[in-house]
Design a protein around this motif. Structure first.
Motif, mmCIF file in Angstrom:
data_model
loop_
_atom_site.group_PDB
_atom_site.id
_atom_site.type_symbol
_atom_site.label_atom_id
_atom_site.label_comp_id
_atom_site.label_asym_id
_atom_site.label_seq_id
_atom_site.Cartn_x
_atom_site.Cartn_y
_atom_site.Cartn_z
ATOM 1 N N VAL A 174 -25.957 5.944 3.056
ATOM 2 C CA VAL A 174 -24.867 5.231 2.567
ATOM 3 C C VAL A 174 -25.167 5.030 0.948
ATOM 4 C CG1 VAL A 174 -23.567 3.330 2.669
ATOM 5 C CG2 VAL A 174 -24.525 4.119 4.724
ATOM 6 N N ASP A 175 -26.163 4.685 0.727
ATOM 7 C CA ASP A 175 -26.269 4.474 -0.513
ATOM 8 C C ASP A 175 -26.293 5.674 -1.580
ATOM 9 O OD1 ASP A 175 -26.801 1.721 -0.147
ATOM 10 O OD2 ASP A 175 -28.818 1.754 -0.327
ATOM 11 N N ALA A 176 -26.727 6.702 -0.962
ATOM 12 C CA ALA A 176 -26.812 8.071 -1.757
ATOM 13 C C ALA A 176 -25.487 8.603 -1.735
ATOM 14 C CB ALA A 176 -27.467 9.040 -0.967
ATOM 15 N N VAL A 177 -24.518 8.463 -0.803
ATOM 16 C CA VAL A 177 -23.235 9.026 -0.801
ATOM 17 C C VAL A 177 -22.314 8.192 -1.776
ATOM 18 C CG1 VAL A 177 -20.965 9.198 0.454
ATOM 19 C CG2 VAL A 177 -23.238 10.003 1.397
ATOM 20 N N VAL A 178 -22.597 6.794 -1.766
ATOM 21 C CA VAL A 178 -21.796 5.950 -2.757
ATOM 22 C C VAL A 178 -22.123 6.141 -4.237
ATOM 23 C CG1 VAL A 178 -21.701 3.528 -3.488
ATOM 24 C CG2 VAL A 178 -21.643 4.030 -1.211
ATOM 25 N N GLU A 179 -23.478 6.776 -4.364
ATOM 26 C CA GLU A 179 -24.162 6.896 -5.759
ATOM 27 C C GLU A 179 -23.430 8.227 -6.410
ATOM 28 O OE1 GLU A 179 -28.004 7.376 -8.241
ATOM 29 O OE2 GLU A 179 -28.131 6.574 -6.382
ATOM 30 N N HIS A 180 -23.672 9.367 -5.464
ATOM 31 C CA HIS A 180 -23.460 10.767 -5.726
ATOM 32 C C HIS A 180 -22.269 11.359 -5.410
ATOM 33 C CE1 HIS A 180 -27.661 11.069 -7.217
ATOM 34 N NE2 HIS A 180 -27.990 10.567 -5.907
ATOM 35 N N ARG A 181 -21.464 10.727 -4.561
ATOM 36 C CA ARG A 181 -20.105 11.214 -3.881
ATOM 37 C C ARG A 181 -20.300 12.791 -3.679
ATOM 38 N NH1 ARG A 181 -15.863 7.755 -5.150
ATOM 39 N NH2 ARG A 181 -17.091 5.692 -4.922
ATOM 40 N N MET A 232 -19.918 7.670 10.727
ATOM 41 C CA MET A 232 -18.566 7.022 11.080
ATOM 42 C C MET A 232 -18.069 6.207 9.998
ATOM 43 S SD MET A 232 -19.126 6.243 15.127
ATOM 44 C CE MET A 232 -17.589 5.928 15.316
ATOM 45 N N LEU A 233 -19.096 5.168 9.155
ATOM 46 C CA LEU A 233 -18.614 4.477 8.207
ATOM 47 C C LEU A 233 -18.322 5.376 6.979
ATOM 48 C CD1 LEU A 233 -18.763 1.914 6.823
ATOM 49 C CD2 LEU A 233 -21.028 2.087 6.102
ATOM 50 N N LEU A 234 -19.022 6.541 6.732
ATOM 51 C CA LEU A 234 -18.653 7.139 5.515
ATOM 52 C C LEU A 234 -17.520 8.152 5.701
ATOM 53 C CD1 LEU A 234 -22.531 8.289 4.639
ATOM 54 C CD2 LEU A 234 -21.095 6.758 3.504
#
Length: 209
Positions: free
Chosen positions: A38-45, A68-70
């Motif tokens: 989750v942190d990586a997706v928020v940071e790197h999109r 599912m959250l992402l």
């Protein structure tokens, strides 16, 4: 294409990263747990996430819940989920009403290098790919013939009509005919060809959940 990989098995994670890099796909982050995903997706999109279903600390469904959250937070995010075992109900729950940009593969498929990269590209481009073993697990009893089940299994992997025809050594017209019969038997109305293809690949899962 920019990718985040979430897999607790370090060797597998690194192998996937190397494979993607060899095919010109940029891996922007690697992590071994759902929180890190989750942190990586928020940071790197990223454009696409490759995630294990089961990750620390309990190795139950942390990865699935993170995916599912992402998908809810970032509707355009493409996801390829990896699993050790056939879990068709979980596959359906993850695909939900947005099967586009979604893939569900058994980890053994990573060893089929060319096909795995093709699936990653196909899902990133908006397609759907469901592992053939997941399809085979529940296709019996749908009212489809053996050949129709075979065609539907290949369709669910994201293959085009032409690719299916080549795989089965039949004409593309024959594949068209089989798909027409499949759509009728599954009660899918005419119109929206891509959507009908995706729904045909998922309807049998819904009937078993």
């Amino acid at each position: 294409m920019r990718v985040v990989i979430a897999e607790d098995l370090v060797l597998l994670r690194q192998s996937i990263a190397r494979l993607l890099a060899q095919h010109g796909i940029e891996v922007v982050a690697e992590t071994g747990d759902a929180g890190g995903l989750v942190d990586a997706v928020v940071e790197h999109r990223p454009d696409l996430v490759i995630a294990d279903v089961r990750m620390p600390p309990t190795f139950t469904d942390e990865g699935a819940r993170a995916v599912m959250l992402l998908r809810e937070r970032y509707p355009g995010l493409a996801v390829v989920v990896l699993s050790h075992i056939v879990e068709p109900v979980l596959a359906l729950r993850l695909a939900a009403d947005r099967p586009a940009r979604f893939g569900y593969l058994l980890k053994d498929r990573v060893l089929e290098l060319t096909e795995f990269v093709a699936v990653v590209r196909r899902v990133a481009a908006g397609g759907t790919a469901i592992d053939r073993q997941v399809i085979d697990h529940y296709l019996v009893g749908t009212g489809l013939s053996a050949r129709e089940r075979e065609v539907l299994g290949l369709l669910a992997q994201g293959l085009t009509n032409l690719a299916i025809a080549r795989r089965l050594a039949v004409s593309e017209r024959t594949v068209d005919s089989h798909l027409g019969s499949i759509f009728v038997k599954l009660g899918l109305p005419p119109g929206g060809e891509h959507n009908r293809r995706v729904q045909a690949a998922l309807l049998w899962l819904r009937s078993q959940s």
